[in-house]
Write an enzyme that holds these catalytic residues in place. Structure first.
Site, short mmCIF file in Angstrom:
data_model
loop_
_atom_site.label_atom_id
_atom_site.label_comp_id
_atom_site.label_asym_id
_atom_site.label_seq_id
_atom_site.Cartn_x
_atom_site.Cartn_y
_atom_site.Cartn_z
N SER A 134 39.76 -25.56 65.32
CA SER A 134 40.43 -24.63 66.23
C SER A 134 39.79 -24.59 67.61
O SER A 134 40.51 -24.46 68.60
CB SER A 134 40.43 -23.23 65.62
OG SER A 134 39.14 -22.82 65.26
N HIS B 93 46.00 -24.96 62.72
CA HIS B 93 46.31 -25.50 64.05
C HIS B 93 47.02 -26.86 63.98
O HIS B 93 47.29 -27.47 65.01
CB HIS B 93 45.04 -25.61 64.89
CG HIS B 93 44.45 -24.26 65.14
ND1 HIS B 93 44.84 -23.45 66.18
CD2 HIS B 93 43.53 -23.56 64.42
CE1 HIS B 93 44.18 -22.31 66.11
NE2 HIS B 93 43.38 -22.36 65.05
N LYS C 141 50.72 -19.05 64.08
CA LYS C 141 50.43 -19.90 65.25
C LYS C 141 51.72 -20.63 65.64
O LYS C 141 52.62 -19.99 66.16
CB LYS C 141 49.24 -20.79 64.93
CG LYS C 141 48.02 -19.89 64.54
CD LYS C 141 46.74 -20.62 64.42
CE LYS C 141 45.66 -19.79 63.74
NZ LYS C 141 45.24 -18.62 64.49
C1 LIG Z 1 41.46 -22.58 61.48
C2 LIG Z 1 41.95 -21.20 61.23
N1 LIG Z 1 42.10 -20.79 59.98
C3 LIG Z 1 42.54 -19.55 59.69
C4 LIG Z 1 42.84 -18.66 60.68
C5 LIG Z 1 43.29 -17.28 60.33
O1 LIG Z 1 44.67 -17.22 60.37
P1 LIG Z 1 45.42 -15.83 60.66
O2 LIG Z 1 45.35 -15.63 62.13
O3 LIG Z 1 46.79 -16.05 60.12
O4 LIG Z 1 44.66 -14.79 59.91
C6 LIG Z 1 42.71 -19.04 62.01
C7 LIG Z 1 43.05 -18.07 63.09
O5 LIG Z 1 42.57 -18.08 64.16
C8 LIG Z 1 42.25 -20.34 62.29
O6 LIG Z 1 42.06 -20.73 63.56
#
Ligand SMILES: Cc1ncc(COP(=O)(O)O)c(C=O)c1O
Length: 400
Positions: free
Chosen positions: A176, A204, A235
């Site tokens: 991310s 992502h 996202k």
């Molecule tokens: C790689 C990754 N996994 C999981 C999440 C968490 O997802 P959510 O925003 O749906 O809780 C994020 C959120 O920023 C993320 O970047």
């Protein structure tokens, strides 16, 4: 007892104090932030679907038909038609037997990892994995072997050391804060050879990589080979909620053991319906993904032309590493004054000493505005004496 005022002061001193900013109106490439019009360069609404008429319409219709909320956890009385429909569609989209919806990506990761590994076992986690994965590892009570970012040799060594205690390898598909892609083929091979499960977080990657945006696993031709594929609706799919795909046995197991599913209210029906509409759009109008890729190339090269190196980014997430947290925030503020919003990213989101601006492009940005933004970033960086520097991962010690 924590002295709250003292702790807040300490955060301010270290340049780590955070505050909420307010966006007026819907998400989009240009928004009003705290009353000021800005170019938005830090949203994960990569394809502009959060405000797409079909997605909004689907959410509004679902609210009228099924109500605003689910009223209970899925295992009590909160499991509703939009949830099932979306799960079926997600499973097909990702090429898996089954999908299971969770309230959010954070909940999906914490619940799934804790269900798949336990005391006496070892989870192998990439050094730059998202916080929700790190917290899932903690909750699992398994030992966590943090391998150096993307370092297959290091991971192999850890797997050998763990022997039969190895339970799960877990990695972001697209990282991310760095925008690079995990070495998925090698991870699959290592998992197979070591009798471990492999879990990939497609937060992502979904909507950004692979055919019709099916994600990094599909892009690598590995659908079905990765045991657990997780992703979020929040996202590129423009909604809220998350899912885990795998064999039916896996989702059945998680339904029975993932505490974040069992003990949390089901996602609101409008969020599920919006996610479904977004998936339909992805499949019927893949041109958005091409536009996203083109915009990522434009911004990366425009930043490079300013002497700013976007590390190993191969995707829409483009970091410019500054290092120091306060200086990162200063750069972010200067850009804001010039109408460009890129939030500074600091520890604990990224390792100490690697604070950065992490730009994210959207398919709906215009190339001229990205080029202009890069010029402004270059000028502000020069004013602050910030030079070129890779945002690549720095090795860290192995944590137990
Ligand atoms: C790689 C990754 N996994 C999981 C999440 C968490 O997802 P959510 O925003 O749906 O809780 C994020 C959120 O920023 C993320 O970047």
């Amino acid at each position: 007892m924590t002295d709250i005022a003292e702790r807040l002061e300490e955060l301010r001193d270290k340049g780590l104090y955070r505050r909420l900013r307010l966006i007026s109106g819907p998400q989009g490439p240009r928004v009003t932030l705290d009353g000021q019009p800005v170019l938005l360069l830090c949203s994960n609404d990569y394809l502009g679907l959060a405000n797409h008429p079909r997605v909004r319409g689907a959410a509004a219709d679902a609210a009228m038909r099924w109500g605003a909320g689910a009223g209970a956890s899925r295992l009590i009385s909160g499991n509703m038609q939009p949830h099932g429909r979306l799960e079926d569609r997600l499973a097909r989209f990702k090429g898996y037997e089954s999908a299971l919806l969770f309230g959010s990506g954070y909940l999906a990761n914490t619940g799934t990892i804790a269900a798949l590994a336990g005391r006496g076992e070892v989870v192998f986690s990439d050094q730059l994995n998202h916080a929700s994965i790190i917290d899932g590892c903690r909750l699992s009570r398994a030992e966590t072997f943090v391998y150096r970012h993307g370092d297959i040799e290091h991971l192999s060594w850890g797997l050998r050391e763990a022997g039969e205690r190895g339970a799960l390898i877990v990695s972001d598909g697209v990282f991310s804060m760095d925008g690079d892609v995990a070495p998925l083929e090698q991870l699959v091979e290592l998992a197979r050879n070591n009798g471990c499960r492999l879990m990939v977080d497609e937060a992502h990657a979904t909507g950004a990589l692979g055919p019709d945006g099916r994600g990094s696993v599909a892009a690598a031709g590995l659908s079905g080979e990765v045991d657990v594929v997780m992703g979020t609706l929040g996202k590129a799919l423009g909604s809220y909620g998350a899912y885990v795909c795998g064999r039916r046995e896996l989702t059945d197991y998680l339904t029975n053991t993932a505490r974040s599913l069992i003990f949390s209210t089901a996602p609101p029906p409008p969020a599920a319906a919006a996610g479904l509409a977004a998936l339909e759009l992805l499949e019927s109008r893949p041109h958005r993904i091409e536009e996203l890729h083109a915009n990522a190339v434009t911004l990366r090269s425009a930043l490079a032309a300013q002497g700013l190196a976007p590390g190993g980014s191969q995707t829409q997430s483009i970091p410019i590493e500054v290092g120091d947290a306060s200086q990162t925030m200063e750069l972010s503020e200067r850009l804001l004054e010039r109408g460009v919003f890129a939030q500074g990213i600091r520890p604990p989101t990224v390792p100490e000493g690697t604070s950065r601006l992490r730009f994210t492009v959207m398919s709906t940005h215009r190339s001229e505005e990205l080029e202009r933004a890069a010029e402004l970033v270059g000028a502000a960086a020069r004013e602050l004496g910030i030079g070129p520097g890779p945002a690549a991962a720095k090795p860290v010690a192995v944590a137990a």
